[in-house]
Design a protein around this motif. Structure first.
Motif, PDB file in Angstrom:
ATOM      1  N   ARG A   1     -15.107  -1.759  -1.878  1.00  0.00           N
ATOM      2  CA  ARG A   1     -13.903  -1.991  -1.236  1.00  0.00           C
ATOM      3  C   ARG A   1     -13.579  -3.363  -1.865  1.00  0.00           C
ATOM      4  NH1 ARG A   1     -12.295  -2.839   3.938  1.00  0.00           N
ATOM      5  NH2 ARG A   1     -13.545  -1.297   4.866  1.00  0.00           N
ATOM      6  N   PHE A   2     -12.244  -3.226  -2.270  1.00  0.00           N
ATOM      7  CA  PHE A   2     -11.472  -4.474  -2.838  1.00  0.00           C
ATOM      8  C   PHE A   2     -10.163  -4.991  -1.829  1.00  0.00           C
ATOM      9  CE2 PHE A   2     -13.179  -2.702  -6.658  1.00  0.00           C
ATOM     10  CZ  PHE A   2     -14.005  -3.832  -7.044  1.00  0.00           C
ATOM     11  N   PRO A   3     -10.172  -6.259  -1.478  1.00  0.00           N
ATOM     12  CA  PRO A   3     -11.081  -7.179  -1.916  1.00  0.00           C
ATOM     13  C   PRO A   3     -12.386  -7.342  -1.408  1.00  0.00           C
ATOM     14  CG  PRO A   3      -9.817  -8.263  -0.240  1.00  0.00           C
ATOM     15  CD  PRO A   3      -9.134  -6.750  -0.306  1.00  0.00           C
TER      16      PRO A   3
ATOM     17  N   ARG B   1     -14.983  -9.363   0.019  1.00  0.00           N
ATOM     18  CA  ARG B   1     -14.848 -10.833   0.481  1.00  0.00           C
ATOM     19  C   ARG B   1     -16.251 -11.547   0.648  1.00  0.00           C
ATOM     20  NH1 ARG B   1     -10.162 -10.594   5.125  1.00  0.00           N
ATOM     21  NH2 ARG B   1      -9.328  -8.597   4.607  1.00  0.00           N
TER      22      ARG B   1
ATOM     23  N   LEU C   1      -6.182 -14.416   3.442  1.00  0.00           N
ATOM     24  CA  LEU C   1      -5.554 -13.204   4.255  1.00  0.00           C
ATOM     25  C   LEU C   1      -5.581 -13.609   5.699  1.00  0.00           C
ATOM     26  CD1 LEU C   1      -7.158 -10.356   2.368  1.00  0.00           C
ATOM     27  CD2 LEU C   1      -4.802 -10.708   2.306  1.00  0.00           C
TER      28      LEU C   1
ATOM     29  N   PHE D   1      -7.058 -11.823  -6.847  1.00  0.00           N
ATOM     30  CA  PHE D   1      -7.448 -10.554  -6.227  1.00  0.00           C
ATOM     31  C   PHE D   1      -8.037  -9.583  -7.734  1.00  0.00           C
ATOM     32  CE2 PHE D   1      -4.880 -10.851  -2.473  1.00  0.00           C
ATOM     33  CZ  PHE D   1      -5.276 -10.142  -1.820  1.00  0.00           C
TER      34      PHE D   1
ATOM     35  N   ARG E   1     -11.728  -8.096  -8.847  1.00  0.00           N
ATOM     36  CA  ARG E   1     -12.208  -6.840  -9.338  1.00  0.00           C
ATOM     37  C   ARG E   1     -13.029  -6.998 -10.638  1.00  0.00           C
ATOM     38  NH1 ARG E   1      -7.667  -5.633  -6.704  1.00  0.00           N
ATOM     39  NH2 ARG E   1      -6.068  -6.357  -8.151  1.00  0.00           N
TER      40      ARG E   1
ATOM     41  N   ARG F   1      -9.219   0.743  -1.972  1.00  0.00           N
ATOM     42  CA  ARG F   1      -8.180  -0.055  -2.595  1.00  0.00           C
ATOM     43  C   ARG F   1      -8.795  -0.754  -3.884  1.00  0.00           C
ATOM     44  NH1 ARG F   1      -4.031  -1.551   1.029  1.00  0.00           N
ATOM     45  NH2 ARG F   1      -4.486  -2.239   3.320  1.00  0.00           N
ATOM     46  N   TYR F   2      -7.809  -0.784  -4.739  1.00  0.00           N
ATOM     47  CA  TYR F   2      -8.045  -1.118  -6.321  1.00  0.00           C
ATOM     48  C   TYR F   2      -7.039  -1.940  -6.655  1.00  0.00           C
ATOM     49  CZ  TYR F   2     -10.698  -0.249 -10.716  1.00  0.00           C
ATOM     50  OH  TYR F   2     -11.402  -0.194 -11.583  1.00  0.00           O
TER      51      TYR F   2
ATOM     52  N   SER G   1      -3.164  -1.362  -4.998  1.00  0.00           N
ATOM     53  CA  SER G   1      -2.967  -2.193  -3.913  1.00  0.00           C
ATOM     54  C   SER G   1      -2.522  -3.443  -4.497  1.00  0.00           C
ATOM     55  CB  SER G   1      -4.229  -2.704  -2.925  1.00  0.00           C
ATOM     56  OG  SER G   1      -4.331  -1.323  -2.008  1.00  0.00           O
ATOM     57  N   GLY G   2      -3.366  -3.964  -5.386  1.00  0.00           N
ATOM     58  CA  GLY G   2      -2.881  -5.382  -6.007  1.00  0.00           C
ATOM     59  C   GLY G   2      -1.450  -5.657  -6.560  1.00  0.00           C
TER      60      GLY G   2
ATOM     61  N   PHE H   1       1.199  -4.906  -3.455  1.00  0.00           N
ATOM     62  CA  PHE H   1       1.423  -6.058  -2.761  1.00  0.00           C
ATOM     63  C   PHE H   1       2.139  -7.118  -3.055  1.00  0.00           C
ATOM     64  CE2 PHE H   1      -0.484  -5.202   1.557  1.00  0.00           C
ATOM     65  CZ  PHE H   1      -0.891  -3.845   1.667  1.00  0.00           C
TER      66      PHE H   1
ATOM     67  N   TYR I   1       0.301 -10.449   5.405  1.00  0.00           N
ATOM     68  CA  TYR I   1       1.039  -8.830   4.978  1.00  0.00           C
ATOM     69  C   TYR I   1       0.951  -7.992   6.233  1.00  0.00           C
ATOM     70  CZ  TYR I   1      -0.352 -10.731   0.391  1.00  0.00           C
ATOM     71  OH  TYR I   1      -0.527 -11.334  -0.727  1.00  0.00           O
TER      72      TYR I   1
HETATM   73  P1  2DT Z   1      -8.127  -4.825   4.088  1.00  0.00           P
HETATM   74  O1  2DT Z   1      -9.360  -5.789   3.849  1.00  0.00           O
HETATM   75  O2  2DT Z   1      -7.979  -4.640   5.360  1.00  0.00           O
HETATM   76  O3  2DT Z   1      -7.849  -3.779   3.190  1.00  0.00           O
HETATM   77  O4  2DT Z   1      -7.061  -5.810   3.758  1.00  0.00           O
HETATM   78  N1  2DT Z   1      -4.569  -6.614  -1.376  1.00  0.00           N
HETATM   79  C1  2DT Z   1      -5.721  -5.865  -1.553  1.00  0.00           C
HETATM   80  C2  2DT Z   1      -3.708  -7.409  -2.313  1.00  0.00           C
HETATM   81  O5  2DT Z   1      -2.610  -7.988  -1.847  1.00  0.00           O
HETATM   82  N2  2DT Z   1      -4.103  -7.366  -3.613  1.00  0.00           N
HETATM   83  C3  2DT Z   1      -5.389  -6.790  -3.868  1.00  0.00           C
HETATM   84  O6  2DT Z   1      -5.678  -6.686  -5.061  1.00  0.00           O
HETATM   85  C4  2DT Z   1      -6.036  -5.980  -3.054  1.00  0.00           C
HETATM   86  C5  2DT Z   1      -7.053  -5.152  -3.131  1.00  0.00           C
HETATM   87  C6  2DT Z   1      -4.070  -5.358   1.009  1.00  0.00           C
HETATM   88  C7  2DT Z   1      -6.443  -6.471   2.295  1.00  0.00           C
HETATM   89  C8  2DT Z   1      -5.319  -7.031   2.075  1.00  0.00           C
HETATM   90  O7  2DT Z   1      -5.219  -7.325   0.981  1.00  0.00           O
HETATM   91  C9  2DT Z   1      -4.001  -6.875   0.310  1.00  0.00           C
HETATM   92  C10 2DT Z   1      -4.301  -5.798   2.438  1.00  0.00           C
END
Ligand code: 2DT
Ligand code: ADP
Length: 215
Positions: free
Chosen positions: A44-46, A48, A60, A75, A79, A100-101, A104-105, A108, A154
């Protein structure tokens, strides 16, 4: 083996708005693939757990503030730091199911004022290219019925609506294998559909080298 196929694993990404069911479906897909005898792992990304991931996590959770360009690059770096491991797994024949990859980056950050799609894409150009991107499509009103937003950055509906528009722009890219799934269906129905797309992508990927994203 001479002139044999690559037999590598597939890179399968699940994307979608908050609460679309990405995590639920990633877990079910990995379990189903493993049960059918195919090596598969979830990522999963991010992520953590790494040093960079911890900086992202604090951001976050609103425990720290970071400048918008800076956090975008973090972010992306999060990756890139996992690319050697991803390549190793894929080459060993492990299918990676990723929650997510880079999509999403881009979605967002580009939902913030003053960020173009192009600028947001550039640090992720050349990442391992997904063989399949499943987009779990869910109307914001339906997502709301799945529970309250959390307290993380977010997690508010206006921002999420802009994020969805950015995802829709990214989905127009025909160089990627996007499959849009109606996430309002039941968990089991979604799983069946996702499994079918994944089986096809895994078979196709076996005889192809790993591609480069957005290149
Ligand atoms: P979750 O751990 O609940 O999925 O939330 N995000 C994610 C970004 O802003 N940039 C990125 O590259 C990625 C992978 C989406 C993670 C939060 O972070 C945002 C929701
Ligand atoms: P995401 O990872 O996209 O944020 P989750 O998989 O964490 O989504 O699911 C968010 C919430 O919605 C959870 O409470 C989960 O049980 C529920 N959920 C997941 N899939 C469905 C579905 N198909 N129908 C109804 N509720 C679902």
């Amino acid at each position: 083996r001479v002139a044999m196929s690559y037999r590598r694993g597939a890179l399968i990404v699940l994307e979608g708005v908050d609460r679309a069911g990405k995590t639920t479906q990633c877990k079910k897909l990995v379990q189903a693939l493993q049960e059918s005898g195919r090596p598969a792992e979830m990522m999963r990304f991010p992520d953590r757990t790494t040093k960079m991931g911890k900086l992202i996590s604090a951001y976050l959770e609103k425990k720290s503030n970071l400048e918008d360009h800076t956090v975008h690059l973090l972010f992306s770096a999060n990756r890139w730091e996992l690319v050697p491991l991803m390549r190793q797994k894929l080459e060993q024949g492990v299918t990676l199911v990723v929650d997510r990859y880079a999509f999403s980056g881009v979605a967002f950050t580009s939902a913030k004022p003053g960020f173009s799609l192009e600028w947001c894409m550039s640090p992720d150009v050349g990442l391992p290219k997904p063989d399949l991107v499943l987009f779990l499509q869910l109307h914001p009103a339906a997502a709301e019925q799945r529970g309250e937003f959390g307290a993380e950055r977010y997690e508010n509906s206006d921002f999420q609506k802009t994020v969805l528009q950015r995802f829709e722009q990214l989905m127009k890219d025909p160089s990627l294998n996007w499959q849009v799934i109606d996430a309002a269906k039941s968990i089991e129905d979604l799983h069946k559909q996702i499994k079918t797309h994944s089986d096809t992508a895994i078979t196709t990927a076996e005889s192809q080298p790993i591609g480069e994203l957005w290149k």
